[in-house]
Design a protein around this motif. Structure first.
Motif, mmCIF file in Angstrom:
data_model
loop_
_atom_site.group_PDB
_atom_site.id
_atom_site.type_symbol
_atom_site.label_atom_id
_atom_site.label_comp_id
_atom_site.label_asym_id
_atom_site.label_seq_id
_atom_site.Cartn_x
_atom_site.Cartn_y
_atom_site.Cartn_z
ATOM 1 N N LEU A 153 0.809 -1.224 0.000
ATOM 2 C CA LEU A 153 0.000 0.000 0.000
ATOM 3 C C LEU A 153 0.842 1.274 0.000
ATOM 4 O O LEU A 153 0.293 2.375 -0.093
ATOM 5 C CB LEU A 153 -0.934 0.014 1.214
ATOM 6 C CG LEU A 153 -1.927 -1.141 1.318
ATOM 7 C CD1 LEU A 153 -2.696 -1.061 2.629
ATOM 8 C CD2 LEU A 153 -2.879 -1.126 0.134
ATOM 9 N N TYR A 176 1.823 6.499 -1.627
ATOM 10 C CA TYR A 176 1.579 7.076 -0.302
ATOM 11 C C TYR A 176 1.804 8.583 -0.346
ATOM 12 O O TYR A 176 2.813 9.065 -0.845
ATOM 13 C CB TYR A 176 2.497 6.429 0.734
ATOM 14 C CG TYR A 176 2.335 7.002 2.118
ATOM 15 C CD1 TYR A 176 1.129 6.906 2.790
ATOM 16 C CD2 TYR A 176 3.384 7.641 2.748
ATOM 17 C CE1 TYR A 176 0.972 7.428 4.062
ATOM 18 C CE2 TYR A 176 3.247 8.156 4.021
ATOM 19 C CZ TYR A 176 2.039 8.056 4.670
ATOM 20 O OH TYR A 176 1.891 8.582 5.930
ATOM 21 N N ASP A 177 0.844 9.320 0.189
ATOM 22 C CA ASP A 177 0.879 10.775 0.111
ATOM 23 C C ASP A 177 0.883 11.464 1.477
ATOM 24 O O ASP A 177 0.802 12.677 1.563
ATOM 25 C CB ASP A 177 -0.301 11.283 -0.708
ATOM 26 C CG ASP A 177 -1.645 10.789 -0.164
ATOM 27 O OD1 ASP A 177 -1.676 10.173 0.927
ATOM 28 O OD2 ASP A 177 -2.654 11.016 -0.835
ATOM 29 N N GLN A 211 -1.440 11.356 3.689
ATOM 30 C CA GLN A 211 -2.786 11.666 4.161
ATOM 31 C C GLN A 211 -3.213 10.677 5.254
ATOM 32 O O GLN A 211 -2.907 9.486 5.170
ATOM 33 C CB GLN A 211 -3.783 11.623 3.006
ATOM 34 C CG GLN A 211 -3.540 12.683 1.958
ATOM 35 C CD GLN A 211 -3.652 14.082 2.548
ATOM 36 O OE1 GLN A 211 -4.602 14.389 3.262
ATOM 37 N NE2 GLN A 211 -2.671 14.917 2.261
ATOM 38 N N GLN A 228 -5.997 9.176 5.961
ATOM 39 C CA GLN A 228 -6.789 8.026 5.512
ATOM 40 C C GLN A 228 -5.885 6.937 4.933
ATOM 41 O O GLN A 228 -6.116 5.755 5.140
ATOM 42 C CB GLN A 228 -7.817 8.398 4.437
ATOM 43 C CG GLN A 228 -8.637 9.630 4.670
ATOM 44 C CD GLN A 228 -7.927 10.891 4.214
ATOM 45 O OE1 GLN A 228 -7.053 11.395 4.905
ATOM 46 N NE2 GLN A 228 -8.302 11.447 3.079
ATOM 47 N N HIS A 229 -4.885 7.354 4.180
ATOM 48 C CA HIS A 229 -3.936 6.411 3.588
ATOM 49 C C HIS A 229 -3.113 5.755 4.694
ATOM 50 O O HIS A 229 -2.903 4.538 4.683
ATOM 51 C CB HIS A 229 -3.047 7.135 2.587
ATOM 52 C CG HIS A 229 -2.402 6.236 1.593
ATOM 53 N ND1 HIS A 229 -1.867 6.692 0.431
ATOM 54 C CD2 HIS A 229 -2.162 4.897 1.588
ATOM 55 C CE1 HIS A 229 -1.347 5.682 -0.247
ATOM 56 N NE2 HIS A 229 -1.513 4.586 0.443
ATOM 57 N N SER A 230 -2.667 6.540 5.655
ATOM 58 C CA SER A 230 -1.910 6.002 6.788
ATOM 59 C C SER A 230 -2.739 4.983 7.555
ATOM 60 O O SER A 230 -2.234 3.922 7.940
ATOM 61 C CB SER A 230 -1.482 7.126 7.734
ATOM 62 O OG SER A 230 -0.605 8.015 7.095
ATOM 63 N N ARG A 241 -5.125 3.019 6.495
ATOM 64 C CA ARG A 241 -5.212 1.756 5.745
ATOM 65 C C ARG A 241 -3.921 0.953 5.890
ATOM 66 O O ARG A 241 -3.961 -0.272 6.069
ATOM 67 C CB ARG A 241 -5.508 2.018 4.270
ATOM 68 C CG ARG A 241 -6.938 2.447 4.016
ATOM 69 C CD ARG A 241 -7.315 2.377 2.547
ATOM 70 N NE ARG A 241 -6.390 3.060 1.649
ATOM 71 C CZ ARG A 241 -6.457 4.333 1.305
ATOM 72 N NH1 ARG A 241 -7.424 5.088 1.774
ATOM 73 N NH2 ARG A 241 -5.582 4.861 0.463
ATOM 74 N N ILE A 242 -2.793 1.634 5.814
ATOM 75 C CA ILE A 242 -1.498 0.963 5.944
ATOM 76 C C ILE A 242 -1.344 0.369 7.342
ATOM 77 O O ILE A 242 -0.941 -0.784 7.499
ATOM 78 C CB ILE A 242 -0.345 1.937 5.630
ATOM 79 C CG1 ILE A 242 -0.383 2.333 4.148
ATOM 80 C CG2 ILE A 242 1.002 1.336 6.008
ATOM 81 C CD1 ILE A 242 0.505 3.497 3.790
#
Length: 93
Positions: free
Chosen positions: A38, A42-43, A45, A47-49, A51-52
């Motif tokens: 994932l 990765y940016d 953000q 929400q992304h963190s 999920r990871i």
């Protein structure tokens, strides 16, 4: 009690992948390979963190001992990984 490490692989300002390692959760250190998948894109953000972080510990059955119970180890690991991701993103992105 536990530890995590994050390395982001960058191409310019774009994350193209990376590595996540953890120790102190099981009887051996491990790489969170499903979570590493994932990292591409990765940016930084939240929400992304999230999920990871969830993917990194999804299949982990944590140790319990006199120093920390299983839930504490997981919570500590999630917090440490979230911070490590933020630190890596701040340096790289």
């Amino acid at each position: 009690v536990v530890g995590v490490a994050v390395v982001l692989h960058m191409k310019g300002k774009r994350c193209i992948g990376g590595r996540i390692a953890a120790t102190g959760f099981a009887d051996h250190a491990f790489r969170a390979k499903a979570a590493e998948a994932l990292l591409a894109g990765y940016d930084g953000q939240p929400q992304h963190s999230d999920r990871i972080v969830e993917q990194a510990f999804e299949d982990v059955v944590p140790l319990e001992d006199r120093f920390a119970d299983a839930e504490y180890r997981l919570q500590l690991g999630r917090t440490m990984l979230r911070r490590a991701l933020a630190d890596a993103a701040a340096v790289r992105l």
